[in-house]
Design a protein around this motif. Sequence first.
Motif, PDB file in Angstrom:
ATOM      1  N   VAL A   1       0.869  -1.182   0.000  1.00 54.23           N
ATOM      2  CA  VAL A   1       0.000   0.000   0.000  1.00 54.23           C
ATOM      3  C   VAL A   1       0.902   1.228   0.000  1.00 54.23           C
TER       4      VAL A   1
ATOM      5  N   TRP B   1      -1.969   5.359   2.997  1.00 59.18           N
ATOM      6  CA  TRP B   1      -2.394   4.133   3.669  1.00 59.18           C
ATOM      7  C   TRP B   1      -1.258   3.364   4.334  1.00 59.18           C
ATOM      8  N   THR B   2      -0.017   3.844   4.232  1.00 55.73           N
ATOM      9  CA  THR B   2       1.122   3.072   4.721  1.00 55.73           C
ATOM     10  C   THR B   2       1.105   2.874   6.242  1.00 55.73           C
TER      11      THR B   2
ATOM     12  N   ASP C   1       1.095   5.826   0.359  1.00 57.05           N
ATOM     13  CA  ASP C   1       0.479   6.962   1.047  1.00 57.05           C
ATOM     14  C   ASP C   1      -0.886   7.269   0.453  1.00 57.05           C
TER      15      ASP C   1
ATOM     16  N   SER D   1      -2.873  -3.679  -7.555  1.00 61.78           N
ATOM     17  CA  SER D   1      -2.568  -2.264  -7.327  1.00 61.78           C
ATOM     18  C   SER D   1      -2.628  -1.964  -5.835  1.00 61.78           C
ATOM     19  N   PRO D   2      -1.846  -0.989  -5.360  1.00 58.90           N
ATOM     20  CA  PRO D   2      -1.859  -0.633  -3.934  1.00 58.90           C
ATOM     21  C   PRO D   2      -3.244  -0.256  -3.425  1.00 58.90           C
ATOM     22  N   ASP D   3      -4.049   0.391  -4.253  1.00 57.99           N
ATOM     23  CA  ASP D   3      -5.400   0.769  -3.827  1.00 57.99           C
ATOM     24  C   ASP D   3      -6.272  -0.459  -3.599  1.00 57.99           C
ATOM     25  N   VAL D   4      -6.167  -1.438  -4.495  1.00 55.04           N
ATOM     26  CA  VAL D   4      -6.927  -2.679  -4.328  1.00 55.04           C
ATOM     27  C   VAL D   4      -6.461  -3.410  -3.071  1.00 55.04           C
ATOM     28  N   ASN D   5      -5.149  -3.456  -2.858  1.00 53.79           N
ATOM     29  CA  ASN D   5      -4.613  -4.085  -1.648  1.00 53.79           C
ATOM     30  C   ASN D   5      -5.178  -3.429  -0.390  1.00 53.79           C
ATOM     31  N   ALA D   6      -5.216  -2.094  -0.399  1.00 53.62           N
ATOM     32  CA  ALA D   6      -5.715  -1.367   0.767  1.00 53.62           C
ATOM     33  C   ALA D   6      -7.176  -1.701   1.039  1.00 53.62           C
ATOM     34  N   VAL D   7      -7.979  -1.769  -0.014  1.00 57.76           N
ATOM     35  CA  VAL D   7      -9.396  -2.089   0.151  1.00 57.76           C
ATOM     36  C   VAL D   7      -9.566  -3.496   0.724  1.00 57.76           C
TER      37      VAL D   7
END
Length: 255
Positions: free
Chosen positions: A92, A96-97, A94, A144-150
């Motif tokens: 993820v 979200w880190t 920023d 993608s980092p956004d998908v990981n964060a979700v």
Amino acid sequence: MLIAAWLVHLYTASGFVLAFLAAQAAIEHDFRFAFLYLFAQVLVDATDGLLARAVRVSERLPWFSGSKLDDLVDYLTYVFVPALIVSRALLVVDPWTTVVPAAMLLSSGYGFSNVNAKTSDHFFIGFPSYWNIVVAYLFVLQLSPDVNAVILLGLAVMVFVPIRYIYPSRTTILPRTTNLLGVVWGAIGIAILWQYPRVSRPLVLASLAFPVYYFVLSFVAHARTPRATEPPARSAGQRYRPSEAEPGRSEAEPR
């Protein structure tokens, strides 16, 4: 046999060393070995309870809590080190880190402290903090980092949702099928990690069959199992003891 009992506890405690090695590898960006160390701890976690019951550690060392030792190791290897990997591997970005690892750590802190988190008929209540597995998949799938964060934030929320998840090594629902598929899945997982960084994507996708099976079986079992089998609410400080529903097993034994 007293020595055998201590050796079983030492076997469980080896998870602390594996957690340290995994964290060290993650800090050094050697993620393949970080996950391999975590996988080695899963093997320890899957077998130490059997050994504990075989040598009757609760009878020989009633004052030493193998269950508490197991929880300490599990929090480090199933939660803390995977959260560290999320940060070090930049799964993820920023802003979200900090938020995502914090959500993992705090939600699982609640889950591990919930005295009703396990039922007498071998279910976990709420997502059972399998962050090591989730993070390993996110790492090899390169989403993608956004998908990981979700995904990670969604599962952190699921810790609080009282859905019943099967306890793979102790489930009474299709136990042979579940354990056999688990062994095959584990072998595939080792092969995937050993291939890194040139991972076979079809192999990764095929390996997802077992997690899908696990979630589907858990949701079906949740829908069909009477709520009466859940442990009754307990006051603060009163722990759920497996021995209340499992004759011959006490809190002194790891799960």
